[in-house]
Design an enzyme around this catalytic site. Structure first.
Site, PDB file in Angstrom:
ATOM      1  CG  LEU A 120     -61.252  18.964  96.533  1.00  0.00           C
ATOM      2  CD1 LEU A 120     -61.723  17.738  97.292  1.00  0.00           C
ATOM      3  CD2 LEU A 120     -61.260  20.155  97.472  1.00  0.00           C
TER       4      LEU A 120
ATOM      5  CB  THR B 274     -57.492  17.199  85.916  1.00  0.00           C
ATOM      6  OG1 THR B 274     -58.838  16.749  86.068  1.00  0.00           O
ATOM      7  CG2 THR B 274     -57.489  18.720  85.851  1.00  0.00           C
TER       8      THR B 274
ATOM      9  CE  LYS C  88     -57.489  12.634  84.737  1.00  0.00           C
ATOM     10  NZ  LYS C  88     -58.231  11.751  85.619  1.00  0.00           N
TER      11      LYS C  88
ATOM     12  CG  ASN D  38     -53.404  10.543  87.532  1.00  0.00           C
ATOM     13  OD1 ASN D  38     -52.397   9.839  87.385  1.00  0.00           O
ATOM     14  ND2 ASN D  38     -54.041  10.615  88.680  1.00  0.00           N
TER      15      ASN D  38
ATOM     16  CG  ASP E  91     -57.144   8.945  88.040  1.00  0.00           C
ATOM     17  OD1 ASP E  91     -56.992   9.653  89.051  1.00  0.00           O
ATOM     18  OD2 ASP E  91     -57.315   9.422  86.902  1.00  0.00           O
TER      19      ASP E  91
ATOM     20  N   GLY F 261     -70.895   3.485  83.741  1.00  0.00           N
ATOM     21  CA  GLY F 261     -70.173   4.643  83.214  1.00  0.00           C
ATOM     22  C   GLY F 261     -69.167   4.194  82.179  1.00  0.00           C
TER      23      GLY F 261
ATOM     24  CE1 TYR G  62     -63.915  15.995  94.548  1.00  0.00           C
ATOM     25  CE2 TYR G  62     -63.549  14.197  93.022  1.00  0.00           C
ATOM     26  CZ  TYR G  62     -63.484  15.533  93.329  1.00  0.00           C
ATOM     27  OH  TYR G  62     -62.996  16.411  92.404  1.00  0.00           O
TER      28      TYR G  62
HETATM   29  P1  NDP Z   1     -66.575  11.828  81.735  1.00  0.00           P
HETATM   30  O1  NDP Z   1     -67.167  13.114  81.259  1.00  0.00           O
HETATM   31  O2  NDP Z   1     -65.421  11.244  81.005  1.00  0.00           O
HETATM   32  O3  NDP Z   1     -67.745  10.704  81.768  1.00  0.00           O
HETATM   33  C1  NDP Z   1     -68.999  10.989  82.339  1.00  0.00           C
HETATM   34  C2  NDP Z   1     -69.788   9.703  82.500  1.00  0.00           C
HETATM   35  O4  NDP Z   1     -70.987   9.986  83.239  1.00  0.00           O
HETATM   36  C3  NDP Z   1     -70.235   9.070  81.171  1.00  0.00           C
HETATM   37  O5  NDP Z   1     -70.279   7.693  81.313  1.00  0.00           O
HETATM   38  C4  NDP Z   1     -71.659   9.666  81.020  1.00  0.00           C
HETATM   39  O6  NDP Z   1     -72.495   8.907  80.204  1.00  0.00           O
HETATM   40  C5  NDP Z   1     -72.124   9.577  82.452  1.00  0.00           C
HETATM   41  N1  NDP Z   1     -73.242  10.475  82.735  1.00  0.00           N
HETATM   42  C6  NDP Z   1     -73.223  11.831  82.768  1.00  0.00           C
HETATM   43  N2  NDP Z   1     -74.444  12.298  83.085  1.00  0.00           N
HETATM   44  C7  NDP Z   1     -75.270  11.211  83.242  1.00  0.00           C
HETATM   45  C8  NDP Z   1     -76.638  11.050  83.546  1.00  0.00           C
HETATM   46  N3  NDP Z   1     -77.443  12.106  83.760  1.00  0.00           N
HETATM   47  N4  NDP Z   1     -77.134   9.800  83.624  1.00  0.00           N
HETATM   48  C9  NDP Z   1     -76.334   8.722  83.426  1.00  0.00           C
HETATM   49  N5  NDP Z   1     -75.027   8.822  83.115  1.00  0.00           N
HETATM   50  C10 NDP Z   1     -74.493  10.052  83.023  1.00  0.00           C
HETATM   51  O7  NDP Z   1     -66.222  12.073  83.267  1.00  0.00           O
HETATM   52  P2  NDP Z   1     -65.167  11.266  84.165  1.00  0.00           P
HETATM   53  O8  NDP Z   1     -65.276   9.836  83.847  1.00  0.00           O
HETATM   54  O9  NDP Z   1     -63.864  11.922  84.103  1.00  0.00           O
HETATM   55  O10 NDP Z   1     -65.765  11.561  85.623  1.00  0.00           O
HETATM   56  C11 NDP Z   1     -66.957  10.939  86.089  1.00  0.00           C
HETATM   57  C12 NDP Z   1     -67.116  11.273  87.555  1.00  0.00           C
HETATM   58  O11 NDP Z   1     -66.050  10.686  88.285  1.00  0.00           O
HETATM   59  C13 NDP Z   1     -67.089  12.761  87.887  1.00  0.00           C
HETATM   60  O12 NDP Z   1     -68.102  13.021  88.817  1.00  0.00           O
HETATM   61  C14 NDP Z   1     -65.739  12.978  88.535  1.00  0.00           C
HETATM   62  O13 NDP Z   1     -65.753  14.007  89.496  1.00  0.00           O
HETATM   63  C15 NDP Z   1     -65.520  11.633  89.196  1.00  0.00           C
HETATM   64  N6  NDP Z   1     -64.116  11.314  89.414  1.00  0.00           N
HETATM   65  C16 NDP Z   1     -63.717  10.999  90.670  1.00  0.00           C
HETATM   66  C17 NDP Z   1     -62.409  10.680  90.907  1.00  0.00           C
HETATM   67  C18 NDP Z   1     -61.992  10.362  92.296  1.00  0.00           C
HETATM   68  O14 NDP Z   1     -60.773  10.344  92.557  1.00  0.00           O
HETATM   69  N7  NDP Z   1     -62.902  10.070  93.187  1.00  0.00           N
HETATM   70  C19 NDP Z   1     -61.402  10.653  89.841  1.00  0.00           C
HETATM   71  C20 NDP Z   1     -61.935  10.954  88.543  1.00  0.00           C
HETATM   72  C21 NDP Z   1     -63.251  11.292  88.348  1.00  0.00           C
HETATM   73  P3  NDP Z   1     -72.592   9.207  78.622  1.00  0.00           P
HETATM   74  O15 NDP Z   1     -71.438   8.487  77.999  1.00  0.00           O
HETATM   75  O16 NDP Z   1     -73.903   8.669  78.226  1.00  0.00           O
HETATM   76  O17 NDP Z   1     -72.501  10.708  78.451  1.00  0.00           O
END
Ligand code: NDP
Length: 284
Positions: free
Chosen positions: A21, A67, A71, A92, A107, A131, A229
């Site tokens: 976005l 992104t 990163k 970032n 972030d 997470g 978001y």
């Molecule tokens: P990552 O891929 O690094 O991490 C994903 C996380 O989600 C892991 O902890 C993973 O667990 C968990 N997860 C995925 N699927 C499931 C599930 N079905 N049940 C439980 N846990 C699950 O992604 P990011 O950390 O980069 O991003 C995470 C979210 O944050 C995204 O939706 C992204 O869009 C959002 N985000 C928002 C931002 C903002 O500015 N608002 C900025 C950055 C990110 P596991 O380790 O077990 O796989």
């Protein structure tokens, strides 16, 4: 938008970048602020990251956002990184300071700013972070930096929560106690007097995603934060139903962008305009 020979370029490196976005909100911000800048998406493969980073100097690009999945990797190709990046290990935002490329992380600032806007203070509070990916790392850093008293961590993959705890323990002073909880036992924290619960997983991005956690039993004073978001998640819907205060990830997204905008231009970003265009685009 009028692009001339004088227009300054900023952009975003990612793979893929089609979902971002940032071009939308940053271009609106430049326009609103009357700045002759343009923000473009650059799809960069990991194998091309070094060359792409060198091109920032070659094309005299003012800076870029970074992104997934670059990163961490981009740090190797930068001339300098901020103190926070040294601790978080992820960039970032890159700023081209006369050919010197400096890496920042905005972030965690975006998260704190969005909480401040809602009048939420973290000092001495009990937080529960769910997470252990990139977002969780930035948020965890912000939570310990702000001096939460206790930080409970959980993640679907337990070992990743343990790794995150280890990393955050290296970052923090002695103010924060960090405890890792099994994902299956997360509802047991109802009696711990948690002040703020944060979803930093990607669960909730899709319509059919189940709720992350059952909030029944947590005190009505609980503040619920969700980094997602693109839609109102089941978690936020439940929090509202139970009369809890809450917010989604749009504020964090806008404020991390606003901090990058400031790093590139030295000017305050038009927050409300950025929010409005993002909300309009997402329909939230
Ligand atoms: P990552 O891929 O690094 O991490 C994903 C996380 O989600 C892991 O902890 C993973 O667990 C968990 N997860 C995925 N699927 C499931 C599930 N079905 N049940 C439980 N846990 C699950 O992604 P990011 O950390 O980069 O991003 C995470 C979210 O944050 C995204 O939706 C992204 O869009 C959002 N985000 C928002 C931002 C903002 O500015 N608002 C900025 C950055 C990110 P596991 O380790 O077990 O796989």
């Amino acid at each position: 938008m009028k692009i001339t020979g004088k227009t300054k370029i900023v952009g975003i490196f990612g793979f893929p970048v089609s979902h971002t976005l940032s071009p939308l909100i940053q271009n609106v911000a430049f326009q609103e602020a009357g700045l002759d800048f343009v923000y473009v998406p650059f799809q960069v493969k990991s194998s091309d990251l070094r060359k792409a980073t060198e091109a920032i100097r070659v094309f005299d690009i003012v800076g870029v956002n970074v992104t997934i999945p670059h990163k961490e990797g981009i740090i190797d190709y930068l001339d300098e990184i901020s103190e926070e990046v040294k601790l978080i290990g992820a960039v970032n935002t890159v700023v081209n300071k006369g050919g010197k490329l400096v890496g920042y992380n905005t972030d965690w600032m975006g998260f704190l700013e969005s909480l401040r806007e809602d009048g939420v203070s973290l000092k001495e509070k009990k937080a529960f972070l769910i997470g252990a990916g990139g977002a969780a790392l930035s948020l965890g850093f912000a939570l310990v930096k702000e001096g939460v008293k206790t930080l409970f961590l959980t993640n679907r993959t337990y070992s990743r929560a343990e790794n995150l705890a280890r990393k955050l323990k290296e970052i923090k002073g002695d103010e924060t106690e960090i405890k890792v909880v099994e994902f299956e036992k997360k509802e047991k924290l109802v009696s711990e007097g948690i002040d703020i619960l944060i979803n930093a997983t990607s669960l909730g991005m899709k319509e059919k995603d189940p709720p992350l956690i059952n909030l029944t039993g947590f005190p009505p004073s609980l503040y619920v934060y969700d980094v997602i978001y693109n839609r109102e998640t089941e978690l936020l819907k439940e929090a509202k139903k139970l009369g809890m205060r809450c917010q989604g990830g749009l504020g964090m997204l806008i404020y991390q962008g606003a901090s990058a905008f400031w790093l590139w231009t030295g000017k305050k970003a038009p927050i409300e305009k950025m929010k409005a265009v993002a909300r309009d685009y997402l329909g939230v």
